[in-house]
Design a protein around this motif. Structure first.
Motif: not given
Ligand code: NAP
Ligand code: GCO
Length: 264
Positions: A74-76, A80-82, A128-129
Motif C-alpha cells: 500500500a505504501a509503495m 508511486i502515484h505521488a 493498483v486496480l
C-alpha cells in the motif's frame, strides 16, 4: 502499426525487477517509451539496479518493499502515484522457488512460496486496480510458468502457486474487463537467471548439470531461454496491440509445452 506497440507516456510498475526476468521486462517497456517503477527487498540490489537502469538510459524509480507485506505494498503504490502520477501497467514478476520434496517441506516453507508467487500478485493488483478502474484503462501481466501447466519433483509449492496465478489471471480478466483493463499471463519456459542457476551449474568433473541436458532435450529450440526472449512478448501484452487479448497466458518457452521431448 508502430504506435500500437508504443508505451510513450505510460507508467509501468514491475515488481522484483532488480535483476533477472523483471529487469529485462522493465528495460523492454522503457525502450517502448514507458517510465519504470520497480521494487525489491534488498537495498544493495535496488542500488545496483538503479545504476544498471541508468547506464541503459532507462528512467526508473526504485522502491524498497516486500510484495508479501500488504502495508508495504500500500505504501509503495501510494508513493508511486505521488511520484509518477499513475500506474498504467502492472507486471507481477517478483517470485521465489524452493526446490524441496513435498514430504520434506515444512508448511511455513510452502506458505512462503505461495505468499510470494500467488498472494502477492493478488495484493499488488488489488492495490493498483482502483485507479485503473477510475481511469477506465489498465494492463496487468502476471508472470506465470511452465509450472502453471506441468508438475515436476520438488516444486509442489511453486507449481501450486503458479497454477493458481494462471487462474487468478483469468479471474481478474473476467471481473475487470468491463473497465477496459486487460489481465494476461506471460509464461516463460526455462530461462537463464539466478533463479535457475542451480539447475545449470557445471558438475565437479566439468560436465553439464543433468537438468541442463534434460531441459535442452525437452526444448525444440534446444537451448535455455534468456530474459531478453521475453522483451517482445511483454511489450505486446503491455501495449494497445493487445487491447482485445484478455485472460490469456502467453507461453514463451521455445516450444516446451508443444513437445514430447527428444528421443534419448
Ligand atoms: P530471480 O532471478 O530470483 O529474481 C527475483 C526478483 O524478485 C529479484 O529482483 C528479487 O529481488 C525479487 N523478489 C523476490 N521476492 C520478493 C519480494 N517478496 N518482494 C519484492 N521483490 C522480491 O527470478 P527470475 O528468474 O528473474 O524470475 C522472475 C519471475 O519469473 C518469478 O516470478 C519466477 O517465478 C518467474 N519465472 C522464472 C523462470 C525462470 O526460468 N527463471 C521461468 C518461468 C517463470 P530481492 O531478492 O532483492 O527482493
Ligand atoms: C524448476 C525451475 C522452473 C522455472 C520456471 C519454468 O525448478 O523447475 O525453477 O520452475 O523457474 O518456472 O517455467
Amino acid at each position: 502499426m508502430k504506435d500500437l506497440f508504443s508505451l510513450k507516456g505510460k507508467v509501468a510498475l514491475v515488481t522484483g525487477a532488480s535483476y533477472g526476468i523483471g529487469f529485462a521486462i522493465a528495460t523492454a517497456l522503457a525502450e517502448a517509451g514507458a517510465k519504470i517503477a520497480f521494487n525489491c527487498r534488498n537495498k544493495e540490489h535496488l542500488l545496483s539496479a538503479l545504476d544498471a537502469y541508468n547506464a541503459l538510459g532507462v528512467d526508473a524509480s526504485g522502491y524498497l518493499s516486500d510484495v508479501t507485506k500488504e502495508e508495504e505494498v500500500a505504501a509503495m503504490i501510494g508513493d508511486i502515484h505521488a511520484d509518477l502520477g499513475k500506474i498504467d501497467i502492472l507486471v507481477n514478476n517478483a517470485g521465489i522457488i524452493k526446490r524441496i520434496p513435498m514430504t520434506e517441506m515444512g508448511a511455513e516453507e510452502f506458505r512462503e512460496v505461495v505468499d510470494t508467487d500467488l498472494v502477492a500478485p493478488f495484493l499488488v493488483t488489488k492495490a493498483v486496480l482502483p485507479e485503473m478502474i477510475k481511469r477506465r484503462q489498465g494492463k496487468i501481466i502476471n508472470i506465470c510458468s511452465m509450472m502453471s501447466e506441468l508438475g515436476r519433483e520438488t516444486v509442489s509449492a511453486y507449481a501450486s502457486a503458479k497454477g493458481g496465478l494462471k487462474m487468478l489471471t483469468k479471474n481478474i480478466a473476467s471481473e475487470y474487463g468491463k473497465y477496459n483493463i486487460q489481465c494476461n499471463g506471460l509464461g516463460p519456459g526455462y530461462i537463464a537467471t539466478p533463479q535457475t542457476a542451480p539447475l545449470r551449474e557445471r558438475q565437479p568433473d566439468g560436465s553439464m548439470h543433468p537438468f541442463d541436458s534434460f531441459i535442452r532435450a525437452k526444448t525444440p529450440a534446444e537451448r535455455w531461454g534468456t530474459p531478453e526472449d521475453l522483451k517482445g512478448p511483454a511489450v505486446f501484452l503491455a501495449s494497445a496491440a493487445s487491447d482485445f487479448v484478455n485472460g490469456h497466458i502467453l507461453y514463451v518457452d521455445g516450444g516446451i509445452l508443444a513437445y514430447i521431448g527428444k528421443q534419448p
